[in-house]
Design an enzyme around this catalytic site. Structure first.
Site, short mmCIF file in Angstrom:
data_model
loop_
_atom_site.label_atom_id
_atom_site.label_comp_id
_atom_site.label_asym_id
_atom_site.label_seq_id
_atom_site.Cartn_x
_atom_site.Cartn_y
_atom_site.Cartn_z
N GLY A 46 -0.67 2.11 2.20
CA GLY A 46 -1.60 1.38 1.34
C GLY A 46 -2.31 2.41 0.48
N GLU A 47 -3.62 2.35 0.46
CA GLU A 47 -4.39 3.34 -0.29
C GLU A 47 -5.37 3.97 0.70
OE1 GLU A 47 -3.36 3.86 -3.36
OE2 GLU A 47 -4.67 5.61 -3.27
N SER A 48 -5.22 5.26 0.92
CA SER A 48 -6.01 5.89 1.98
C SER A 48 -7.51 5.84 1.69
CB SER A 48 -5.55 7.33 2.22
OG SER A 48 -5.58 8.06 1.03
N CYS A 78 2.68 6.95 5.45
CA CYS A 78 2.18 7.23 4.10
C CYS A 78 0.65 7.33 4.09
CB CYS A 78 2.74 6.21 3.11
SG CYS A 78 2.69 6.84 1.43
N ARG A 105 -2.02 14.61 -1.30
CA ARG A 105 -1.80 13.22 -1.75
C ARG A 105 -1.06 13.18 -3.08
NH1 ARG A 105 -6.97 10.16 -2.51
NH2 ARG A 105 -5.54 8.42 -2.77
N ILE A 133 6.69 5.91 -1.59
CA ILE A 133 5.87 5.23 -2.60
C ILE A 133 4.58 6.04 -2.79
CG2 ILE A 133 4.69 3.09 -3.29
CD1 ILE A 133 6.55 1.61 -1.30
N ARG A 134 4.46 6.69 -3.89
CA ARG A 134 3.30 7.57 -4.17
C ARG A 134 2.95 8.37 -2.90
NH1 ARG A 134 -0.76 4.56 -4.65
NH2 ARG A 134 0.31 2.63 -4.18
N HIS A 169 8.15 5.16 4.28
CA HIS A 169 7.86 3.83 4.84
C HIS A 169 9.03 3.30 5.65
CE1 HIS A 169 4.12 2.89 2.61
NE2 HIS A 169 4.62 3.71 1.71
N GLU A 171 9.05 1.03 7.72
CA GLU A 171 8.92 -0.44 7.87
C GLU A 171 9.54 -1.18 6.69
OE1 GLU A 171 6.68 1.66 6.96
OE2 GLU A 171 5.34 0.79 5.46
N1 GLN Z 1 -0.89 7.26 -2.63
C1 GLN Z 1 -1.51 6.64 -1.49
C2 GLN Z 1 -2.69 7.47 -1.00
O1 GLN Z 1 -2.86 8.56 -1.42
C3 GLN Z 1 -0.51 6.44 -0.35
C4 GLN Z 1 0.61 5.51 -0.82
C5 GLN Z 1 1.27 4.71 0.26
O2 GLN Z 1 0.77 4.52 1.36
N2 GLN Z 1 2.41 4.19 -0.09
O3 GLN Z 1 -3.47 7.01 -0.23
#
Ligand code: GLN
Length: 190
Positions: A46-48, A78, A105, A133-134, A169, A171
């Protein structure tokens, strides 16, 4: 064995589907009370930064650390791996410090904004499919950390005691290898 998935934000549903496939009915964790009785906990992607905010707001920060200290197993994918790391860069931010790692990150840049790759793993024969993903890069692994999978020569799945961290990921693929390893770790401690 009871397995929880932190469900404050991010792709927790995909982890639930994978665990259900492996015969485990997970519990979504949004409150401290929901940690009770768990043997293992997944911190999803997700987004940390958003995770950090919600973990603080819900008062889950210290209880998750205590859960780890009392022998609970953790899988972070991630953003979850970023939360678990001892040190986070780009920019530097708070983390739980439960795995002896330094992560950077969004370190692959646009080139690896979202991509499927393959890399070798110790968990089984043949390459593992990895969805990035990112994703962060694991820049440093501590002396007690075992590298379980690599991609382009970099560690992407590591184990520090009962903590598993993946920058990709698992999952989001059809391959249950990483979740199987996690359940085994939670059951047997190794
Ligand atoms: N870019 C997100 C972060 O820095 C992590 C991305 C992800 O969990 N797919 O938190």
């Amino acid at each position: 064995m009871k397995v929880g998935i932190l469900a404050l934000q991010g792709d927790f549903e995909a982890h639930a589907k994978m665990l259900a496939r492996l015969g485990v009915e997970p519990r979504f964790v949004r409150t401290v009370a929901e940690l009770t009785g768990l043997a293992a906990l997944v911190l999803p992607g997700g987004e940390s930064t958003t995770h950090l905010k919600f973990l603080r707001e819900e008062g889950l920060w210290d209880p998750i650390r205590q859960f780890a200290e009392s022998g609970g197993a953790l899988l972070g994918t991630c953003a979850g791996a970023i939360l678990l790391a001892r040190e986070v860069k780009n920019p530097s931010q708070e983390s739980l410090g439960l795995a002896d790692l330094t992560v950077v990150r969004n370190a692959y840049g646009r080139q690896l904004a979202s991509e499927i790759r393959f890399g070798p793993t110790k968990l089984r024969a043949g390459p593992l499919q990895m969805v990035f993903i990112r994703a962060p890069i694991i820049e440093r692994v501590g002396p007690g950390v075992e590298v379980l999978a690599e991609c382009d020569g970099r560690p992407v799945l590591v184990r520090d005691g009962r903590v598993l961290a993946a920058t990709f990921h698992p999952e989001l693929t059809d391959d249950p290898t990483v979740h199987e390893a996690f359940l085994k770790l939670a059951r047997n401690g190794s």
